[in-house]
Design an enzyme around this catalytic site. Structure first.
Site: not given
Ligand code: PMP
Length: 406
Positions: A124, A201, A227, A365
Site C-alpha cells: 500500500h 503492515d 478496518k 493505493c
Molecule cells: N496498509 C494496507 C494494506 C491497507 O489496506 C490500508 C488501508 N487501505 C492501509 C495500509 C492504510 O490504512 P489507514 O488508511 O487506515 O491508515
C-alpha cells in the site's frame, strides 16, 4: 461453524438494513472500512455522555474513570495481539500513522546514506511513501521484493537482497488488492538471520484471522481500528520494547514528556513517549469494544466463515465469461480483485452501485502493484464477518447483468 449465526450477527450492524437506490445494501468494501456494531457505537456514546474528561491529567473522578477506560483499552489491544506488555502498544490514528512513526523515528536514529530498506511490490502507498520521505531526507535506497504473476512474494529473491547495508524490512501481512497472505514468520526468520528488524503492515490481516506478534516475532506491527469494526481515527503500533526504547520521540507535546525546561526536556516512559497530545480516548474505548466483539465471535470462526465466502465467490465468479482474477495466490484472504473483458472498473463499480452493491474500484493505493500487473485499476470485492453467500450471489448476478450491457 454450527454456531456462527450470520443472521444474528447482522442485527448488530444497523447500517446493513439500509436500502440503496431502493435495493438492499450489499456492502463488499470491507477492505476500505468496515461497518460498526451497536456495541462499539453505544460504548462511545456512553463515554461521551457519562464519562468524558481528558485522560492522564485530572485528579478528579471523571478524568480517572476516562483514564481507566483508555488504559484498559490498551490492555485489550495487548491481549488481542498477544504482546508482552502494554508498554509495547502505542495508540496512533491508524496504520498510516503507525508506519510513518516507525519510518521517521527509525530513519532519524538509524538510517544513513546508502542504507537499504526492503519493501515489496504489493505494498500500500503508506508503506512506500513513508520510506520515500526518509529516502529524500537521508539518501537511503528502497529495495523491492518482486512478486509472481499469481501475486506471491518471491522469497528466494528476497533472501538474495540482504547485504551489509540492509537496515529494515517493511512488508504487508495481507495485500489489500490481491488478498495474498504473506508468510510473515518466514520473512521475519530470514530478516533476523541478518540482524534486520521487520515491520508488518497488519491493516488487512487483523480483521480476518488471529494474529500473535510474539509468534510472528516481528519487531513492529501496525493496524487500523476502522478496518476491524472499530471507530475511525484510531490505530495501533506494536513495537518490541527493546526497539521502542531506542527510537526517538515522533511528535512533541503534552503527555510525551517527563519534565520540560528551556534548557533540557526529558521524555516520558513507554508507551507515552510516542503519544503527544490528547489521545482519542473515546475511540480507544470503541476499538477495545470492537476487539471484544470479534474476540467473542472468535477470530478462528470469522476466518472460517470468510474463507468459505472467498472459496464460494471465486467458484461462482470463475463461471462469468471474460472475468479475470487479479491475484490467485495459494493463501488468499477475503479480498477479490477482478476485471471483466475490457469493461472499465469505474463503469463496473458505478453500475453495481446502482444495484445496491458497494465495491471498490481504482488502484487501491497500490500503483506500483498495478504497474507490475500491467493494469491501471481493478474492481475489488472485500468481505467481512457479516457477509453472506446470498450477497455473493447478488454480486455475481450484478456482474453478469453489467457484462450483458456492454
Ligand atoms: N496498509 C494496507 C494494506 C491497507 O489496506 C490500508 C488501508 N487501505 C492501509 C495500509 C492504510 O490504512 P489507514 O488508511 O487506515 O491508515
Amino acid at each position: 461453524m454450527t454456531n456462527y449465526d450470520v443472521d444474528l450477527i447482522r442485527r448488530d450492524f444497523p447500517i446493513l438494513e439500509r436500502q440503496v437506490y431502493g435495493r438492499p445494501l450489499v456492502y463488499l468494501d470491507n477492505g476500505a472500512t468496515t461497518q460498526k456494531p451497536r456495541q462499539v457505537v453505544e460504548a462511545m456514546t456512553e463515554e461521551y455522555y457519562n464519562v468524558n474528561a481528558n485522560v492522564h491529567r485530572g485528579v478528579h473522578f471523571l478524568s480517572q474513570q476516562a483514564t481507566e477506560l483508555h488504559e484498559a483499552a490498551r490492555e485489550t489491544v495487548r491481549r488481542f495481539l498477544n504482546a508482552r506488555s502494554t508498554s509495547e502498544i502505542i495508540f496512533t490514528r491508524g496504520t498510516t500513522e503507525s508506519i510513518n512513526l516507525v519510518a521517521t523515528t527509525f530513519g532519524d536514529a538509524f538510517l544513513n546514506e546508502g542504507d537499504e530498506v526492503i519493501v515489496s511490490e504489493m505494498e500500500h502507498h503508506s508503506n512506500i511513501v513513508s520510506w520515500q520521505l526518509v529516502q529524500a531526507r537521508k539518501g537511503i535506497r528502497l529495495r523491492v521484493i518482486p512478486i509472481t504473476d499469481e501475486g506471491e512474494l518471491c522469497l528466494d529473491e528476497f533472501e538474495q537482497m540482504f547485504n551489509e547495508h540492509t537496515r529494515m524490512v517493511s512488508v504487508t501481512h495481507v495485500s489489500n488488492v490481491l488478498g495474498t497472505v504473506n508468510p510473515v514468520k518466514r520473512i521475519v526468520e530470514i530478516a533476523h538471520a541478518h540482524d534486520v528488524p521487520v515491520l508488518i503492515d497488519g491493516a488487512q490481516s487483523t480483521p480476518h484471522f488471529p494474529v500473535d506478534v510474539q509468534a510472528i516475532d516481528c519487531d513492529f506491527f501496525a493496524f487500523s481500528g476502522h478496518k476491524i469494526y472499530g471507530p475511525t481515527g484510531v490505530g495501533v503500533l506494536y513495537g518490541k520494547e527493546s526497539w521502542l526504547d531506542r527510537l526517538p520521540p515522533y511528535m512533541g507535546g503534552g503527555e510525551m514528556i517527563r519534565n520540560v525546561s528551556f534548557e533540557q526536556t526529558t521524555f516520558n516512559d513507554l508507551p507515552f513517549k510516542f503519544e503527544a497530545g490528547t489521545p482519542d480516548y473515546v475511540a480507544t474505548t470503541g476499538l477495545a469494544r470492537a476487539l471484544d466483539y470479534v474476540s467473542a465471535l472468535g477470530m478462528e470462526c470469522i476466518h472460517a466463515h470468510e474463507q468459505e465466502l472467498v472459496r464460494y465467490a471465486m467458484e461462482q465468479m470463475s463461471a462469468i465469461p471474460d472475468l479475470r482474477f487479479i491475484g490467485t495466490p495459494k493463501e488468499k484472504d477475503a479480498v477479490i480483485s477482478f476485471l471483466v473483458g475490457d469493461i472499465h472498473p469505474l463503469d463496473m463499480g458505478t453500475l453495481l452501485d446502482r444495484l445496491g452493491i458497494a465495491v471498490r474500484t481504482g488502484h487501491h493505493c497500490a500503483e506500483p502493484l498495478m504497474h507490475r500487473m500491467g493494469i491501471e485499476s481493478t474492481v475489488r470485492a472485500s468481505f467481512g464477518l457479516y457477509n453472506t453467500k446470498a450477497e455473493i450471489d447478488a454480486l455475481v448476478a450484478g456482474i453478469e447483468r453489467v457484462s450483458r450491457m456492454f
